[in-house]
Design an enzyme around this catalytic site. Structure first.
Site, PDB file in Angstrom:
ATOM      1  N   CYS A 184       0.845  -1.203   0.000  1.00 18.84           N
ATOM      2  CA  CYS A 184       0.000   0.000   0.000  1.00 18.84           C
ATOM      3  C   CYS A 184       0.873   1.243   0.000  1.00 18.84           C
ATOM      4  CB  CYS A 184      -0.907   0.030   1.230  1.00 18.84           C
ATOM      5  SG  CYS A 184      -1.822  -1.480   1.526  1.00 18.84           S
ATOM      6  N   HIS A 188       0.773   5.152  -1.455  1.00 15.40           N
ATOM      7  CA  HIS A 188      -0.005   5.931  -0.481  1.00 15.40           C
ATOM      8  C   HIS A 188       0.796   6.369   0.736  1.00 15.40           C
ATOM      9  CE1 HIS A 188      -3.714   5.266  -2.688  1.00 15.40           C
ATOM     10  NE2 HIS A 188      -3.471   3.977  -2.714  1.00 15.40           N
ATOM     11  N   CYS A 236      -7.479  -2.834  -4.730  1.00 13.50           N
ATOM     12  CA  CYS A 236      -6.085  -2.366  -4.617  1.00 13.50           C
ATOM     13  C   CYS A 236      -5.146  -3.564  -4.535  1.00 13.50           C
ATOM     14  CB  CYS A 236      -5.900  -1.517  -3.356  1.00 13.50           C
ATOM     15  SG  CYS A 236      -6.452   0.187  -3.518  1.00 13.50           S
TER      16      CYS A 236
END
Lengths: 275, 209
Positions: A184, A188, A236
């Site tokens: 992630c 991000h 995702c």
């Protein structure tokens, strides 16, 4: 390319998030800025009548109040953490530990618990077509989340089991794997970043985390469907080239606990509307 | 000892050696346990190639991409030793092929929800993260702008080799870089990496226009 050019383009694009129209614009963008603005203006016009998620919210309310399943019961006694049938603010306090199931649950897994316990449905029935537009679970989550509009996200993970999930969620956030080494954090963990022209929230920054988390579930124009937080996260994970994460799995819920903690204090605006 | 536990042990030795501790070992253990049971549809091969971590991935994960010195040195060593070159030794290929690779974002999506169509091309998707040819405005910014890369660096053997190695495995230079280890992970072939080098360095490439 001067950064100022991107800076000018970004808010317009972020504001409109125009799905199919925008995808076409983004893919073919060669500097024909006027064309992009025209298309986005058209798209805004289309949305004047409201967020299509409102239809899901209405359907969710009907599913909540209608007796269903082998027990012919409604979900009006469902306890989402604030007591049986208490909806206002409930979504903003999830995920949380539930004594009766001995699990940390999010809105989605908790609704499935209520559908199985109160209505007698099987998990398969309760989650049927969860990846497709118009599923029952999508409608119910939209309805429940809408009842938290105006409530601040407050899921501090103080219970030891919640704290454990928050810690695991943080590790998952940074856990790199697969042929592209993605986690992630790849996309991000920095401010003001984009994939192509798509803005990316930075979940290490509380303000940015809030701006994302307050808008899920969200109507996604590119999908013609409301996507729940789990649906978003599982996609995702797919884009990171991992296998499909299980719906309602602890990995997904642990990530949610971490993200909600990062977004603490954000005032819920769901359902949002996105690309 | 399984591959994963060997990696975990090696990673922890590196961790202990540095005296730094980014993540509580029991939390990592719990995380791995949860990963192990949250992907029930994955095949054994998918688990191995998509979920299990190699040593570099494990080190970067536990240090949240900020490895202390000992871990960083270990990552550099592993990454350098994984560099491979095209059979003919030409590190600068065809910029037009490199340009195609730079725009392709498909490939490698598995599972039942939305896998890639069979036979779909696997690309480098460079534009997702980098400005390359200045005329392409739909470029991401997760990585630095590479516009005019060749104009600045030229095509000396040193420049070509450095560019090739950075694309093949960025972590041979920058431990825990966000950039995929395209060559070492066999996502791109050495020839494809050479094509990407040409796209960056060739004077005729739109990157340098």
């Amino acid at each position: 390319m001067q950064p100022s050019f991107f800076d000018g383009l970004r808010p317009r694009i972020a504001a409109a998030c125009a799905g199919a129209l925008l995808a076409a614009v983004a893919l073919t963008a060669t500097g024909d800025d006027n064309h992009a603005i025209d298309e986005i203006a058209k798209y805004r016009e289309m949305l004047k009548d409201g967020n299509p998620a409102e239809l899901m919210e209405m359907r969710g309310e009907e599913l909540w109040t209608t007796p269903r399943g082998p027990r012919a019961a409604s979900l009006e006694q469902c306890d989402l953490g604030l007591g049986p049938g208490v909806l206002p603010g409930a979504y903003a306090h999830l995920p949380r530990w539930f004594e009766d199931t001995s699990k940390v649950q999010d809105a989605e897994s908790r609704l499935v618990t209520c559908m199985t316990v109160l209505q007698g449905l099987s998990v398969e029935e309760a989650t049927r077509n969860w990846t497709k537009p118009n599923s029952d679970i999508e409608a119910l989550v939209t309805f429940v989340a809408t009842k938290s509009q105006g409530a601040a996200i407050d899921a501090p993970a103080l219970h030891p089991r919640e704290a454990e999930f928050a810690a695991v969620g943080a590790e998952l956030f940074f856990r790199r794997a697969g042929p592209l080494d993605f986690s992630c954090a790849t996309c991000h963990s920095q401010d003001q970043r984009r994939i192509r022209l798509q803005d990316l929230p930075n979940f290490l920054d509380p303000k940015s985390a809030q701006s994302s988390m307050i808008t899920w579930p969200a109507y996604r124009v590119s999908q013609s469907a409301v996507w729940t937080m789990e649906r978003r996260l599982i996609d995702c994970i797919r884009q990171m080239r991992a296998p499909d994460a299980d719906y309602l799995s602890d990995a997904v819920i642990a990530l949610e606990v971490y993200l909600q903690k990062q977004a603490a204090g954000g005032v819920m605006q769901a359902p949002g509307i996105k690309r | 000892m399984s591959r994963r536990s060997r990696i975990t042990v090696a990673a922890f030795l590196a961790l202990v050696a540095t005296g730094a501790c980014a993540a509580d070992p029991t939390v990592i253990e719990r995380t791995e346990e949860i990963v192990g049971r949250s992907f029930s549809s994955a095949t054994a091969d998918e688990r191995k190639t998509r979920l299990d971590q190699d040593e570099v991935q494990a080190l970067c994960s536990m240090h949240h991409n900020q490895p202390p010195e000992a871990a960083a040195l270990r990552i550099l060593e592993l990454s350098r030793s994984s560099l491979r070159y095209p059979p003919e030794g030409r590190l600068m290929g065809d910029w037009k092929e490199g340009e195609k690779l730079a725009s392709v974002g498909t490939g490698g999506h598995i599972g039942k929800i939305q896998p890639d169509r069979p036979g779909v091309r696997r690309g480098g998707n460079c534009y997702a993260c980098h400005v390359l040819a200045p005329k392409e405005i739909a470029a991401g910014n997760l990585g630095p702008s590479l516009a005019g890369y060749g104009k600045q660096r030229g095509t000396s053997p040193e420049s070509v080799r450095l560019t090739y190695e950075k694309i093949f495995n960025a972590q041979a230079f920058y431990p825990c870089s966000h950039m995929p280890r395209f060559g070492s992970n066999a996502w791109l072939t050495p020839q494809e990496v050479a094509d990407a080098v040409a796209f960056l360095l060739d004077a005729a490439s739109p990157v340098n226009k």
